[in-house]
Design a protein around this motif. Structure first.
Motif, PDB file in Angstrom:
ATOM      1  N   ILE A 185       3.901   9.834  -7.856  1.00  0.00           N
ATOM      2  CA  ILE A 185       4.809  10.602  -8.328  1.00  0.00           C
ATOM      3  C   ILE A 185       4.456  10.727 -10.029  1.00  0.00           C
ATOM      4  CG2 ILE A 185       6.640   9.678 -10.087  1.00  0.00           C
ATOM      5  CD1 ILE A 185       7.933   8.038  -7.942  1.00  0.00           C
ATOM      6  N   ASN A 186       3.492   9.657 -10.458  1.00  0.00           N
ATOM      7  CA  ASN A 186       2.868   9.648 -11.928  1.00  0.00           C
ATOM      8  C   ASN A 186       2.139  11.020 -11.808  1.00  0.00           C
ATOM      9  OD1 ASN A 186       3.920   7.232 -12.279  1.00  0.00           O
ATOM     10  ND2 ASN A 186       2.222   6.374 -12.152  1.00  0.00           N
ATOM     11  N   ALA A 187       1.280  11.364 -10.641  1.00  0.00           N
ATOM     12  CA  ALA A 187       0.624  12.670 -10.800  1.00  0.00           C
ATOM     13  C   ALA A 187       1.894  13.532 -10.898  1.00  0.00           C
ATOM     14  CB  ALA A 187      -0.581  13.037  -9.498  1.00  0.00           C
ATOM     15  N   ASN A 188       2.872  13.982 -10.122  1.00  0.00           N
ATOM     16  CA  ASN A 188       3.210  15.060  -9.378  1.00  0.00           C
ATOM     17  C   ASN A 188       5.125  15.279  -9.750  1.00  0.00           C
ATOM     18  OD1 ASN A 188       1.122  16.156  -7.280  1.00  0.00           O
ATOM     19  ND2 ASN A 188       1.348  13.907  -6.784  1.00  0.00           N
ATOM     20  N   THR A 189       4.977  14.807  -9.937  1.00  0.00           N
ATOM     21  CA  THR A 189       6.879  14.370  -9.922  1.00  0.00           C
ATOM     22  C   THR A 189       7.596  13.473 -10.514  1.00  0.00           C
ATOM     23  OG1 THR A 189       7.054  12.656  -7.705  1.00  0.00           O
ATOM     24  CG2 THR A 189       7.504  15.685  -7.716  1.00  0.00           C
ATOM     25  N   HIS A 190       6.684  13.361 -11.654  1.00  0.00           N
ATOM     26  CA  HIS A 190       7.529  11.899 -12.293  1.00  0.00           C
ATOM     27  C   HIS A 190       8.428  12.791 -13.585  1.00  0.00           C
ATOM     28  CE1 HIS A 190       7.443   9.037 -15.982  1.00  0.00           C
ATOM     29  NE2 HIS A 190       7.064   8.223 -15.131  1.00  0.00           N
ATOM     30  N   SER A 191       8.163  13.941 -14.129  1.00  0.00           N
ATOM     31  CA  SER A 191       9.639  14.353 -14.428  1.00  0.00           C
ATOM     32  C   SER A 191      10.711  14.805 -13.549  1.00  0.00           C
ATOM     33  CB  SER A 191       8.931  15.874 -15.249  1.00  0.00           C
ATOM     34  OG  SER A 191       8.330  16.718 -14.175  1.00  0.00           O
ATOM     35  N   PRO A 206       1.307  -1.498   0.185  1.00  0.00           N
ATOM     36  CA  PRO A 206       0.475  -0.674   0.007  1.00  0.00           C
ATOM     37  C   PRO A 206       1.053   1.465   0.194  1.00  0.00           C
ATOM     38  CG  PRO A 206      -1.260  -1.788   1.516  1.00  0.00           C
ATOM     39  CD  PRO A 206       0.234  -2.248   1.168  1.00  0.00           C
ATOM     40  N   LYS A 207       2.079   1.083   0.383  1.00  0.00           N
ATOM     41  CA  LYS A 207       3.073   2.196   0.130  1.00  0.00           C
ATOM     42  C   LYS A 207       4.025   2.027  -0.198  1.00  0.00           C
ATOM     43  CE  LYS A 207       6.588   4.328   3.759  1.00  0.00           C
ATOM     44  NZ  LYS A 207       7.164   4.174   5.051  1.00  0.00           N
ATOM     45  N   LEU A 208       4.196   1.494  -1.278  1.00  0.00           N
ATOM     46  CA  LEU A 208       4.600   1.722  -2.636  1.00  0.00           C
ATOM     47  C   LEU A 208       3.792   2.221  -2.980  1.00  0.00           C
ATOM     48  CD1 LEU A 208       6.436  -1.726  -2.877  1.00  0.00           C
ATOM     49  CD2 LEU A 208       8.116   0.726  -2.450  1.00  0.00           C
ATOM     50  N   LYS A 209       2.179   1.489  -3.709  1.00  0.00           N
ATOM     51  CA  LYS A 209       1.189   2.003  -4.981  1.00  0.00           C
ATOM     52  C   LYS A 209       0.796   3.546  -3.865  1.00  0.00           C
ATOM     53  CE  LYS A 209      -3.696   0.771  -5.556  1.00  0.00           C
ATOM     54  NZ  LYS A 209      -4.328   0.077  -4.752  1.00  0.00           N
ATOM     55  N   LYS A 210       1.091   3.692  -2.745  1.00  0.00           N
ATOM     56  CA  LYS A 210       0.465   5.819  -2.954  1.00  0.00           C
ATOM     57  C   LYS A 210       1.860   6.105  -3.426  1.00  0.00           C
ATOM     58  CE  LYS A 210      -0.130   8.569   0.844  1.00  0.00           C
ATOM     59  NZ  LYS A 210      -0.262   8.638   2.871  1.00  0.00           N
ATOM     60  N   ALA A 211       3.253   5.767  -3.490  1.00  0.00           N
ATOM     61  CA  ALA A 211       4.331   6.447  -4.126  1.00  0.00           C
ATOM     62  C   ALA A 211       4.232   6.235  -4.980  1.00  0.00           C
ATOM     63  CB  ALA A 211       5.460   5.499  -3.148  1.00  0.00           C
TER      64      ALA A 211
END
Length: 311
Positions: free
Chosen positions: A69-75, A60-65
């Protein structure tokens, strides 16, 4: 697909110990410093060992991270992890070294057993949790039957390449077909997925003839749909029409009247008589160790094999 449980605290510590031996303290520190730039701010408790928190983070913690990342910090992640040479994206030196440790960790031995062998034993697995068809138990302590799949593929998310709960012991066919496809896949460790009701096997028939074994996935289980379609799971089951026909043949041979007579003659409990004829009543625990267990469970419900018991 079937749900997997948790690793024991002892095994988790031993896995972490192996990772620490393969990843130098210097590399650990560099990776942690880099990932702080794009990981969720609440992922790490700075009062605890941060590398341990990364490696042993539960799913669950990995999934949240991953979702953060995909929503906010992927770049930002891509800038930290990759280089671009001749229009080709590759790991930078630090992350190339880190991802390279995965092979050394997965092939390492602890108390004479390969890591993947121990993982299968720890999870009490015999059958691939993706397809529920192929055996993944080892033939010897140093001869693994399972391959380890990265739910979040290491080619895109190198930070998760050594995380224990990002690794799923699976059969070679599922691992090869899934490979590094970009769509979201359901993890057997995901507590948010209803594996019991999220998918069901059914039969397409033409009169008395089975034309196709069908796997129906609930509309709200998009990730499960990706597992079924992208890994060609439904296609792989068509060969098992003969198993369904064999079950139907037994149902015709052993009517309720015959079962009642067997009970009167033998005085054997009804459920035992049915299990001798049709095999064991399948539950979620048996599915982990019986090939085709998920399909057989659903067929038992379709044909109401254990719903009405004689005697």
């Amino acid at each position: 697909m079937i749900r997997l449980g948790m690793y024991s605290e002892q095994f988790s510590k031993e896995y972490l110990e192996v990772v620490r031996k393969k990843v130098s303290k210097e590399l650990q520190d560099k990776i942690l410093k880099s990932c702080m730039i794009y990981m969720p701010k609440d992922f790490f408790d700075t009062n605890e060992d941060e590398f341990e928190q990364l490696i042993l983070a539960e799913f669950p913690k990995l999934k949240k991270a991953y979702e953060y990342i995909n929503a906010n910090t992927h770049s930002k992640m891509e800038y930290e992890c990759f280089s671009c040479n001749n229009n080709k994206k590759t790991y930078n030196d630090m992350h190339n070294e880190y991802v390279d440790k995965y092979t050394k960790v997965s092939q390492s031995e602890y108390d004479g057993k390969k890591m993947s062998v121990r993982m299968v034993e720890e999870l009490d697995l015999t059958i691939c949790p993706y397809c529920n068809r192929e055996y993944i138990n080892s033939r010897d302590e140093d001869c693994a039957g399972a391959q380890l799949d990265h739910i979040y593929n290491k080619s895109t998310y190198p930070i998760f390449s050594l995380c224990l709960y990002n690794l799923v012991p699976v059969c070679g066919n599922c691992n090869r077909i899934k490979s590094s496809k970009k769509c979201d896949f359901a993890s057997p460790f995901d507590l948010d997925i209803d594996f019991d009701n999220g998918l069901k096997f059914s039969l397409l028939t033409d009169g008395d003839d089975i034309t196709r074994i069908q796997i129906v996935v609930n509309e709200d289980c998009k990730k499960l749909k990706n597992n079924i379609s992208e890994m060609k799971i439904e296609n792989s089951y068509q060969i098992h029409r003969k198993d369904v026909l064999e079950l139907q043949k037994k149902l015709k041979q052993y009517s309720d009247t015959q079962l009642q007579e067997m009970f009167k003659i033998t005085n054997i409990p009804a459920i035992q008589i049915k299990e001798m004829i049709f095999g064991p009543k399948i539950d979620s625990n048996i599915m982990k160790n019986k090939t085709l267990g998920r399909m057989l469970h659903d067929l038992q419900e379709i044909y109401k094999i254990f719903e009405f018991l004689v005697g």
